[in-house]
Design a protein around this motif. Structure first.
Motif, short mmCIF file in Angstrom:
data_model
loop_
_atom_site.label_atom_id
_atom_site.label_comp_id
_atom_site.label_asym_id
_atom_site.label_seq_id
_atom_site.Cartn_x
_atom_site.Cartn_y
_atom_site.Cartn_z
N ARG A 25 -10.97 -3.32 8.85
CA ARG A 25 -11.63 -2.02 8.99
C ARG A 25 -10.77 -0.97 9.69
NH1 ARG A 25 -15.72 -1.74 5.46
NH2 ARG A 25 -16.89 -3.64 5.41
N HIS A 26 -9.50 -1.27 9.88
CA HIS A 26 -8.61 -0.31 10.50
C HIS A 26 -8.42 0.90 9.59
CE1 HIS A 26 -5.72 0.65 13.62
NE2 HIS A 26 -4.80 0.93 12.71
N GLN A 27 -8.08 2.05 10.18
CA GLN A 27 -7.92 3.26 9.37
C GLN A 27 -6.52 3.87 9.48
OE1 GLN A 27 -11.27 5.77 10.55
NE2 GLN A 27 -12.27 5.22 8.63
N GLY A 28 -5.57 3.11 9.99
CA GLY A 28 -4.19 3.59 10.04
C GLY A 28 -3.34 2.80 9.07
N PHE A 29 -2.57 3.52 8.23
CA PHE A 29 -1.81 2.84 7.19
C PHE A 29 -0.40 3.41 7.11
CE2 PHE A 29 -6.24 2.64 6.05
CZ PHE A 29 -6.41 1.33 5.70
N HIS A 30 0.50 2.61 6.56
CA HIS A 30 1.83 3.08 6.21
C HIS A 30 1.96 3.07 4.70
CE1 HIS A 30 3.12 2.89 10.36
NE2 HIS A 30 2.61 1.68 10.45
N ARG A 31 2.37 4.21 4.14
CA ARG A 31 2.49 4.30 2.70
C ARG A 31 3.81 3.73 2.22
NH1 ARG A 31 1.47 9.17 -1.55
NH2 ARG A 31 2.88 8.39 -3.14
N PRO A 49 6.35 4.07 -13.73
CA PRO A 49 5.97 2.76 -13.20
C PRO A 49 6.17 2.64 -11.69
CG PRO A 49 8.11 2.63 -14.22
CD PRO A 49 7.63 4.04 -14.43
N VAL A 50 5.44 3.45 -10.97
CA VAL A 50 5.48 3.37 -9.52
C VAL A 50 4.06 3.18 -9.01
CG1 VAL A 50 6.00 4.60 -7.38
CG2 VAL A 50 7.51 4.82 -9.36
N ALA A 51 3.88 2.17 -8.24
CA ALA A 51 2.59 1.95 -7.61
C ALA A 51 2.68 2.41 -6.16
CB ALA A 51 2.19 0.48 -7.67
N VAL A 52 1.53 2.72 -5.61
CA VAL A 52 1.48 3.11 -4.20
C VAL A 52 0.72 2.02 -3.47
CG1 VAL A 52 0.62 4.80 -2.55
CG2 VAL A 52 1.51 5.55 -4.76
N CYS A 53 1.27 1.58 -2.36
CA CYS A 53 0.47 0.67 -1.56
C CYS A 53 0.44 1.16 -0.12
CB CYS A 53 0.95 -0.77 -1.67
SG CYS A 53 2.61 -1.07 -1.12
N TYR A 54 -0.67 0.90 0.51
CA TYR A 54 -0.87 1.27 1.90
C TYR A 54 -0.98 0.01 2.72
CZ TYR A 54 -1.72 5.95 0.16
OH TYR A 54 -1.59 7.17 -0.45
N GLU A 55 -0.06 -0.11 3.66
CA GLU A 55 -0.04 -1.29 4.50
C GLU A 55 -0.85 -1.00 5.76
OE1 GLU A 55 3.85 -2.29 5.85
OE2 GLU A 55 3.10 -3.69 7.35
N CYS A 56 -1.83 -1.84 6.00
CA CYS A 56 -2.64 -1.69 7.21
C CYS A 56 -1.76 -1.80 8.44
CB CYS A 56 -3.74 -2.76 7.23
SG CYS A 56 -4.71 -2.73 8.73
N ASP A 57 -1.90 -0.84 9.34
CA ASP A 57 -1.08 -0.85 10.55
C ASP A 57 -1.50 -1.95 11.51
OD1 ASP A 57 0.91 0.36 12.32
OD2 ASP A 57 -0.81 0.91 13.55
N ASN A 58 -2.70 -2.46 11.32
CA ASN A 58 -3.23 -3.45 12.25
C ASN A 58 -2.96 -4.88 11.79
OD1 ASN A 58 -4.71 -4.24 14.59
ND2 ASN A 58 -6.46 -4.66 13.28
#
Ligand SMILES: [Zn+2]
Length: 68
Positions: A25-31, A49-58
């Motif tokens: 449930r964290h709300q900080g991410f690294h793109r 062909p580029v995907a975006v992922c958001y890595e949870c900072d926690n």
């Protein structure tokens, strides 16, 4: 004394909805933009062909999104 300053996590909205980590449930991410050329053999119609992922900072969980 790190030479490289860790990037600040950012809050992310997807279509107006705030992204919460589905694990913690964290709300900080690294793109991260990820090339998926190797996967495109299965779907050759992808123009960008580029995907975006958001890595949870926690917890580090990766939330993947395809460009729309
Ligand atoms: Zn998390």
């Amino acid at each position: 004394m790190g030479l490289f300053k860790a990037p600040q996590p950012v809050r992310v909205e997807i279509k107006g909805n705030p992204l919460n980590c589905i694990i913690c449930r964290h709300q900080g991410f690294h793109r991260r933009d990820v090339q998926i050329n190797k996967l495109s053999l299965l779907t050759p119609d992808w123009a960008d062909p580029v995907a975006v992922c958001y890595e949870c900072d926690n917890c580090g969980y990766l939330h993947w999104f395809m460009p729309k």
